[in-house]
Design a protein around this motif. Structure first.
Motif, PDB file in Angstrom:
ATOM      1  N   VAL A 179       0.828  -1.188  -0.072  1.00 32.77           N
ATOM      2  CA  VAL A 179       0.101   0.094   0.006  1.00 32.77           C
ATOM      3  C   VAL A 179       1.023   1.092  -0.006  1.00 32.77           C
ATOM      4  O   VAL A 179       1.941   1.028   0.511  1.00 32.77           O
ATOM      5  CB  VAL A 179      -1.133   0.017   1.382  1.00 32.77           C
ATOM      6  CG1 VAL A 179      -1.969  -0.889   1.280  1.00 32.77           C
ATOM      7  CG2 VAL A 179      -0.113  -0.223   2.625  1.00 32.77           C
ATOM      8  N   PRO A 180       0.445   2.391  -0.445  1.00 30.27           N
ATOM      9  CA  PRO A 180       1.281   3.692  -0.262  1.00 30.27           C
ATOM     10  C   PRO A 180       1.470   4.010   1.084  1.00 30.27           C
ATOM     11  O   PRO A 180       0.357   4.204   1.723  1.00 30.27           O
ATOM     12  CB  PRO A 180       0.305   4.621  -1.279  1.00 30.27           C
ATOM     13  CG  PRO A 180      -0.794   4.140  -1.596  1.00 30.27           C
ATOM     14  CD  PRO A 180      -0.779   2.609  -1.143  1.00 30.27           C
ATOM     15  N   VAL A 181       2.544   4.480   1.421  1.00 28.88           N
ATOM     16  CA  VAL A 181       2.776   4.918   2.929  1.00 28.88           C
ATOM     17  C   VAL A 181       3.666   6.323   2.881  1.00 28.88           C
ATOM     18  O   VAL A 181       4.324   6.494   1.817  1.00 28.88           O
ATOM     19  CB  VAL A 181       3.313   3.873   3.864  1.00 28.88           C
ATOM     20  CG1 VAL A 181       2.555   2.712   3.855  1.00 28.88           C
ATOM     21  CG2 VAL A 181       4.835   3.730   3.416  1.00 28.88           C
ATOM     22  N   VAL A 182       3.700   6.781   4.070  1.00 31.30           N
ATOM     23  CA  VAL A 182       4.541   8.014   4.145  1.00 31.30           C
ATOM     24  C   VAL A 182       5.698   7.378   4.780  1.00 31.30           C
ATOM     25  O   VAL A 182       5.625   6.846   5.974  1.00 31.30           O
ATOM     26  CB  VAL A 182       3.911   9.390   4.740  1.00 31.30           C
ATOM     27  CG1 VAL A 182       4.971  10.294   4.959  1.00 31.30           C
ATOM     28  CG2 VAL A 182       2.793   9.609   4.070  1.00 31.30           C
ATOM     29  N   LEU A 183       6.958   7.554   4.386  1.00 36.39           N
ATOM     30  CA  LEU A 183       8.150   7.021   5.029  1.00 36.39           C
ATOM     31  C   LEU A 183       8.989   8.282   5.715  1.00 36.39           C
ATOM     32  O   LEU A 183       9.494   8.871   4.854  1.00 36.39           O
ATOM     33  CB  LEU A 183       9.183   6.356   4.107  1.00 36.39           C
ATOM     34  CG  LEU A 183       8.902   4.658   3.524  1.00 36.39           C
ATOM     35  CD1 LEU A 183       9.666   4.035   2.999  1.00 36.39           C
ATOM     36  CD2 LEU A 183       8.265   3.886   4.836  1.00 36.39           C
ATOM     37  N   GLY A 184       9.117   8.360   6.866  1.00 33.52           N
ATOM     38  CA  GLY A 184       9.681   9.365   7.534  1.00 33.52           C
ATOM     39  C   GLY A 184      10.810   8.713   8.855  1.00 33.52           C
ATOM     40  O   GLY A 184      10.756   7.438   9.044  1.00 33.52           O
TER      41      GLY A 184
END
Ligand code: NAI
Length: 305
Positions: A263-268
């Protein structure tokens, strides 16, 4: 801090080289084969030396050396042979991943874990179960690589700069991969402005099948997976908050629970900081659900053992 890579075969070495070239950190290559990680480390150090990059690469056969790693990449295990699907690797790689994940939990309990071993989604779930790490810290690399391939085909068909292409691939990293034509664009202009329906359908199918083609031709995929892992680590390390498709643990997102899938995620800096839920149409949802069923069946298979 160190980036530890467990499994110093073809993909592990490529991960090390790509992380080194981006100057992300010192790198530790681990493997059960004596001499292999040490040899790979020497070779990569020699290249970095010539480039004036001061990241140190070390090879080892001892898990104690990974103590206090900031990142661990789990890429140990068998790869596909020509004609095999990723799921054919399930039994053998599940025992390797379980064993390695136990050691990671012992020696690198605070690390962010990037799983690469196939079949990717079930192995990410198994690594999460075994380490008992928080779900934001166990991240499977599959979609990012599928994305590289999807973008490459869009470039071939449109002749527009690769830098202008945005795209998304979700679902299982396997037979039910879902290249999302509808959520892809060239500088924000929808793909259907550039491609006919027939061209789009061809790209969709080619993206799903091209890994098998590379494996048939050269035995493994190596450079693009190494780059994909390095991109994910860079986004986390530099807190870039890039939106990247990864295999993530779902707890209700997309109506699915207790499963890892792309799934699309925000990677920080906290790893997976947000899961982005897309409004899938009927066709897309059908493929996504097939992916969910396939991953769930694999998880059930090894859980019964
Ligand atoms: P490879 O055979 O070249 O390397 C695997 C290495 O793992 C070997 O050196 C082996 O000695 C090591 N290993 C096995 N058991 C170990 C253990 N318990 N501890 C430490 N090391 C151990 O295989 P390759 O081509 O590097 O692929 C590795 C895995 O990555 C495969 O499962 C492959 O299918 C997967 N892969 C996943 C991709 C993705 O997009 N998620 C892309 C490409 C490969």
């Amino acid at each position: 801090m160190t980036i530890t890579i467990v499994g110093s075969g073809r993909v592990g070495a490529s991960v090390a080289l790509n992380c080194g070239l981006r100057e992300l950190d010192d790198i530790l290559l681990l493997d059960v084969i004596e001499g292999l990680p040490q040899g790979e480390a020497m070779d990569i150090n020699h290249q970095l030396s010539e480039l004036g990059i001061d990241c140190k690469v070390k090879g080892s056969n001892s898990y104690e050396d990974m103590d206090n790693s900031e990142f661990v990449v789990l890429v140990a295990g068998l790869g596909r042979k020509p004609g095999m699907t990723r799921m054919d690797l399930l039994n053998k790689n599940a025992s390797i991943v379980k064993d390695v994940a136990t050691k990671i939990a012992t020696h690198a309990n605070n690390a962010i874990l990037v799983v690469v071993t196939n079949p990717l989604d079930p192995m990410t779930y198994l690594a999460l179960q075994t380490t008992r790490f928080d779900k934001n810290r166990v991240i499977g690399m599959g979609g990012m690589l599928d994305l590289s391939r999807f973008k490459s085909f869009i470039h071939d068909a449109t002749d527009c700069s690769r830098a202008s292409i945005q795209a998304m691939v979700i679902s299982e990293h396997g037979e039910n991969m879902l290249p999302l034509l509808r959520f892809s664009s060239i500088s924000g202009i929808p793909l259907n402005e550039f491609l006919s329906k027939g061209q789009s359908e061809k790209i969709f199918e080619k993206t799903k099948k091209v890994a098998a083609e590379v494996i048939a031709l050269k035995g493994a995929t190596v450079y693009a997976p190494g780059n994909a892992v390095a991109t994910m680590i860079e986004s986390i390390k530099k807190n870039k908050k890039e939106v990247i498709p990864v295999s993530a643990y779902l707890e209700g997102e997309y109506g699915i629970s207790d499963l890892c899938i792309g799934v699309p995620v925000v990677l920080g800096s906290n790893g997976i900081e947000k899961i982005i839920e897309l409004n899938l149409n009927e066709f897309e949802r059908k493929i996504f659900d097939l992916g969910v069923t396939s991953v769930r069946e694999a998880i059930n298979l090894y859980n019964q053992k």
